[in-house]
Motif scaffolding. Sequence first.
Motif, mmCIF file in Angstrom:
data_model
loop_
_atom_site.group_PDB
_atom_site.id
_atom_site.type_symbol
_atom_site.label_atom_id
_atom_site.label_comp_id
_atom_site.label_asym_id
_atom_site.label_seq_id
_atom_site.Cartn_x
_atom_site.Cartn_y
_atom_site.Cartn_z
ATOM 1 N N PRO A 167 -8.704 16.009 -26.133
ATOM 2 C CA PRO A 167 -9.660 15.827 -27.240
ATOM 3 C C PRO A 167 -10.316 16.846 -27.912
ATOM 4 N N ALA A 168 -10.373 18.052 -27.086
ATOM 5 C CA ALA A 168 -11.379 19.410 -27.664
ATOM 6 C C ALA A 168 -10.885 19.760 -28.899
ATOM 7 N N LEU A 169 -9.459 19.341 -29.264
ATOM 8 C CA LEU A 169 -8.693 19.983 -30.446
ATOM 9 C C LEU A 169 -9.399 19.200 -31.500
ATOM 10 N N ALA A 170 -10.147 18.138 -31.610
ATOM 11 C CA ALA A 170 -10.808 17.296 -32.628
ATOM 12 C C ALA A 170 -12.140 17.695 -32.664
ATOM 13 N N LEU A 171 -12.666 18.584 -32.004
ATOM 14 C CA LEU A 171 -14.148 19.052 -31.974
ATOM 15 C C LEU A 171 -14.480 19.456 -33.408
ATOM 16 N N LYS A 172 -15.349 18.794 -33.703
ATOM 17 C CA LYS A 172 -16.091 18.768 -34.929
ATOM 18 C C LYS A 172 -17.368 19.642 -35.122
ATOM 19 N N LEU A 173 -17.288 20.724 -35.785
ATOM 20 C CA LEU A 173 -18.470 21.721 -35.739
ATOM 21 C C LEU A 173 -19.065 21.518 -36.951
ATOM 22 N N GLY A 174 -20.406 21.518 -37.112
ATOM 23 C CA GLY A 174 -21.181 21.521 -38.467
ATOM 24 C C GLY A 174 -22.764 21.516 -38.129
ATOM 25 N N PRO A 175 -23.498 21.577 -39.170
ATOM 26 C CA PRO A 175 -24.680 21.378 -39.203
ATOM 27 C C PRO A 175 -25.232 19.950 -38.774
ATOM 28 N N LEU A 176 -26.535 19.784 -38.066
ATOM 29 C CA LEU A 176 -26.769 18.417 -38.016
ATOM 30 C C LEU A 176 -28.165 18.522 -38.836
ATOM 31 N N ASP A 177 -28.273 17.066 -39.609
ATOM 32 C CA ASP A 177 -29.392 17.071 -40.457
ATOM 33 C C ASP A 177 -30.126 15.922 -40.103
ATOM 34 N N ASP A 178 -31.058 15.396 -40.645
ATOM 35 C CA ASP A 178 -32.148 14.420 -40.235
ATOM 36 C C ASP A 178 -31.433 13.119 -40.403
ATOM 37 N N GLN A 187 -17.650 1.790 -38.333
ATOM 38 C CA GLN A 187 -18.307 2.913 -38.325
ATOM 39 C C GLN A 187 -19.309 3.022 -36.907
ATOM 40 N N THR A 188 -20.082 2.069 -36.879
ATOM 41 C CA THR A 188 -20.864 1.778 -35.684
ATOM 42 C C THR A 188 -20.341 2.301 -34.302
ATOM 43 N N PHE A 189 -19.099 1.659 -34.263
ATOM 44 C CA PHE A 189 -18.685 1.659 -32.993
ATOM 45 C C PHE A 189 -17.949 3.303 -32.725
ATOM 46 N N PHE A 190 -17.506 3.705 -33.931
ATOM 47 C CA PHE A 190 -16.942 5.265 -33.928
ATOM 48 C C PHE A 190 -17.773 6.076 -34.550
ATOM 49 N N PHE A 191 -19.241 6.108 -34.251
ATOM 50 C CA PHE A 191 -20.194 7.016 -35.299
ATOM 51 C C PHE A 191 -19.753 8.346 -34.778
ATOM 52 N N THR A 192 -19.483 9.402 -35.589
ATOM 53 C CA THR A 192 -19.258 10.660 -35.098
ATOM 54 C C THR A 192 -20.504 11.601 -35.430
ATOM 55 N N VAL A 193 -20.789 12.834 -34.818
ATOM 56 C CA VAL A 193 -22.148 13.387 -34.915
ATOM 57 C C VAL A 193 -21.361 15.033 -34.638
ATOM 58 N N PRO A 194 -21.675 15.864 -35.828
ATOM 59 C CA PRO A 194 -21.262 17.193 -35.812
ATOM 60 C C PRO A 194 -22.304 17.739 -34.805
ATOM 61 N N TYR A 201 -22.971 16.064 -51.472
ATOM 62 C CA TYR A 201 -22.687 15.736 -50.162
ATOM 63 C C TYR A 201 -23.921 16.061 -49.268
ATOM 64 N N ALA A 202 -23.748 15.670 -48.073
ATOM 65 C CA ALA A 202 -24.950 15.720 -47.036
ATOM 66 C C ALA A 202 -24.833 17.050 -46.508
ATOM 67 N N PRO A 203 -26.032 17.603 -45.904
ATOM 68 C CA PRO A 203 -25.961 18.862 -45.439
ATOM 69 C C PRO A 203 -24.987 18.791 -44.191
ATOM 70 N N SER A 204 -24.704 17.782 -43.509
ATOM 71 C CA SER A 204 -23.947 17.912 -42.444
ATOM 72 C C SER A 204 -22.442 17.595 -42.796
ATOM 73 N N ASP A 205 -22.291 17.353 -44.107
ATOM 74 C CA ASP A 205 -20.690 17.132 -44.658
ATOM 75 C C ASP A 205 -20.111 18.665 -44.693
ATOM 76 N N SER A 206 -19.206 18.860 -44.090
ATOM 77 C CA SER A 206 -18.150 19.922 -44.087
ATOM 78 C C SER A 206 -17.953 20.491 -45.402
ATOM 79 N N ARG A 207 -17.867 19.523 -46.407
ATOM 80 C CA ARG A 207 -17.708 19.824 -47.820
ATOM 81 C C ARG A 207 -18.752 20.722 -48.540
ATOM 82 N N SER A 208 -20.010 20.475 -47.878
ATOM 83 C CA SER A 208 -21.141 21.291 -48.431
ATOM 84 C C SER A 208 -20.986 22.739 -48.348
ATOM 85 N N SER A 248 -17.469 13.932 -31.664
ATOM 86 C CA SER A 248 -16.602 14.088 -32.729
ATOM 87 C C SER A 248 -15.552 12.920 -32.986
ATOM 88 N N VAL A 249 -15.451 12.112 -31.916
ATOM 89 C CA VAL A 249 -14.681 11.034 -32.148
ATOM 90 C C VAL A 249 -15.462 9.739 -32.282
#
Length: 750
Positions: free
Chosen positions: A381-392, A586-593, A474-481, A566-567
């Motif tokens: 699963p490390a291949l799916a690791l999602k890096l990004g800033p955390l916002d509030d 979305q609640t069950f698979f709540f992803t966090v950068p 987009y939100a600060p934690s969104d990679s599109r930002s 990430s998952v």
Amino acid sequence: MTRFLGRLGAWCARHGLVVLTLWVVAAAGLMGASLVLGSPVSNDATIPGTDAQRAHDLMRSGFGPGYETGGTVQLVLYAPQGQLIDKARKEAVERAITDIRAVPHVKQVDTPFRRGGIASNLQIGLITVRMEGHDPAKPAEAAQAVSRAAQPARAAGLEVVAADSSTPADKEIKTGPSEIIGVACALLVLVLAFGTLTAALVPIFTALVSVAAGLGVIGLLGHVADVPKQAGIMATMIGLGVGIDYALFLLSRHRKLLADGVPVQESVRRTVASSGGAVVFAGGTVIVALSALVLGGFPLLRTLGLVTGVSVVTAVLTSVTLVPALLGLLGHRVNALRLPFLGRRRGGDSSGWAGLGAWVARRPWRVLIGSVVVLAAITAPALALKLGPLDDGYAAQGSEPRRAYELMASGFGPGVNGPLLVVAELDEKAAGAQAPVVKRLSDAIEHVDGVAHVAPAKVGDTGRTVMIQAIPDYAPSDSRSADVVHDVRALSVPGAKLHVGGKVAALTDAGDRMAERTPLVIGVVVLLSALLLLLAFRAPVVALKAAVMNLISLGAAFGTLAMVFSVGLGSRLVGMDPPLEASSLQTFFFTVPIESYVPLMLFAVLFGLSMDYEVFLLTAVRQAYLRHRDNTRAVAEGLGSTGRVITSAALIMVSVFVAFIAYPDPMVKTFGVGLAAAIAVDATIIRGFLVPATMVLLGRANWWCPRWLDRLLPNLSVEGHEEDDHEVRPGGDAGHGQREDLPEPVGARG
């Protein structure tokens, strides 16, 4: 080192009361001085040489510190019933603004009843306060002072929440019940391991003294260096774990010697001379790994690594001085207060682990293949690791930062929580024709994909600096930002050079810098750690294999992090709260950068901690091999003699790290999950199965060392090799005279 540590341990045992008094006084004095003088911390998350830093420097010179992130406070107003523009509510807001202007260090207050200050539903508004002359290291205190002054608005039935404009370095992580839970779990494991309450309390007391002294030093360091606010919690986590573990290793050896009839003073001397060397070496590997973070190019990460190393240094010092002092004072009473329901426990009782070692030695190929399959499944699963800033938006549900974030996102869109501060440097020609240049700048930024809104431009006092606030979609934690940041920086406007600052831009630059420097840091840590093992064991194969095994345990940690965050399978279990409007799926698979600097910090910490268990296992196998030259038997005996102690140590460390998952801060949760998963996998699958299987298959090649390399290496001793070797070999100095073509054990020939 063996002789020195032996003499040190013997002296501490003879002068136990003096050593105990010195440590207690030192720990109390350092903590007291830190409390009295204060523990200054720095929120400086700057990265020299980045575009975001250049933008912030221009803002400071062109507009003053009030326009920087730390100099702005925003109050979010919400009218649960009715609208903000109703007469009574509007008058209450105006009175609140008057009171806010009287707050010290407030330079300017922007009313919500302006363009862009109130949401389209007329229920949510923003009061923007510019601060000047306040302590930039205490943004939370400035926000609280401004928020208190808005009481007239609250009296009118409005909800007033201070928005959090801080960076990750601003977050103050306060200690709480997690330390108590971690210590209680560690005490339970120690009682089960030793069977006596007195023996179990020795590592706990030693670790608490070590952590207190370390935190005191870190607090005082804040007066002469920039110490991040995360330093205290990281030092506590690592300090408790290694402090208890190192004392456990020493105490286990001491109790075994006592059970064999060795006198107390001699037992302490032998314990510190042998196991103390392994503790010093293991602590050194952790410090080396943390020190390599200076190459990360991120000042916050560099300081965090070096300051965390202070807790490891104090853990090693207390282990080789305070532990022998306590053992000397207690004597045979170290086995007092035995718990009858646990039965009698001998320090060397490890028949179960010896049986496991023999079982692994008989079927190494099957164990190797099975271990690799299990570890691959955990790591995948490390291949799916999602890096990004955390916002509030990931703060605790119901907290003030989370509430302000949700209100602002609801009223003005998610991007308002992470505005881009575009700063342009104008050349002389453009400065002479400001209006058309500024308009071209605004139009160009507004047409960038992902930009929702562009605020009116502001021109600095010199006329050469222009600042434009752009709100992304987009939100600060969104990679599109981050993509929007890069697109704005790519704009070309004649006469102007653009720079992009703000929280999102700074975190984007941090992520880019981490990605650029990560290979260098990993290479240096692996190389230096392998070199230390080579110096200790004089065996290139062992050193290389240990580095590979530690990387495997890191893969398991990142795989677990990806699965949980990430998952999203388990993020709720560690206390992450999804948005209120999230669907059930979305609640069950709540992803966090995961913050970009976390993997590198985890790598350094885990590589050092994993080396601890490798050292203790390898030294036991090597000693057994030097006695009878039977590699398969040595592996079984080494695992049998260390398995129980390593497992107990791992359980303690996992308990401490799991306890810290209860912290509301997502960064602490990330470290807790990653550290706990890696240590659990490392002490079970890797040290219990994979390492023994590979050592059996490698045979005598484990300890092979070319003659030319043997001559170059200094003769170090870990876990008392010098003492043990001369007892089993007739004549000769340990470690020299190897034949290059014969894979004999190092030091087997005189």
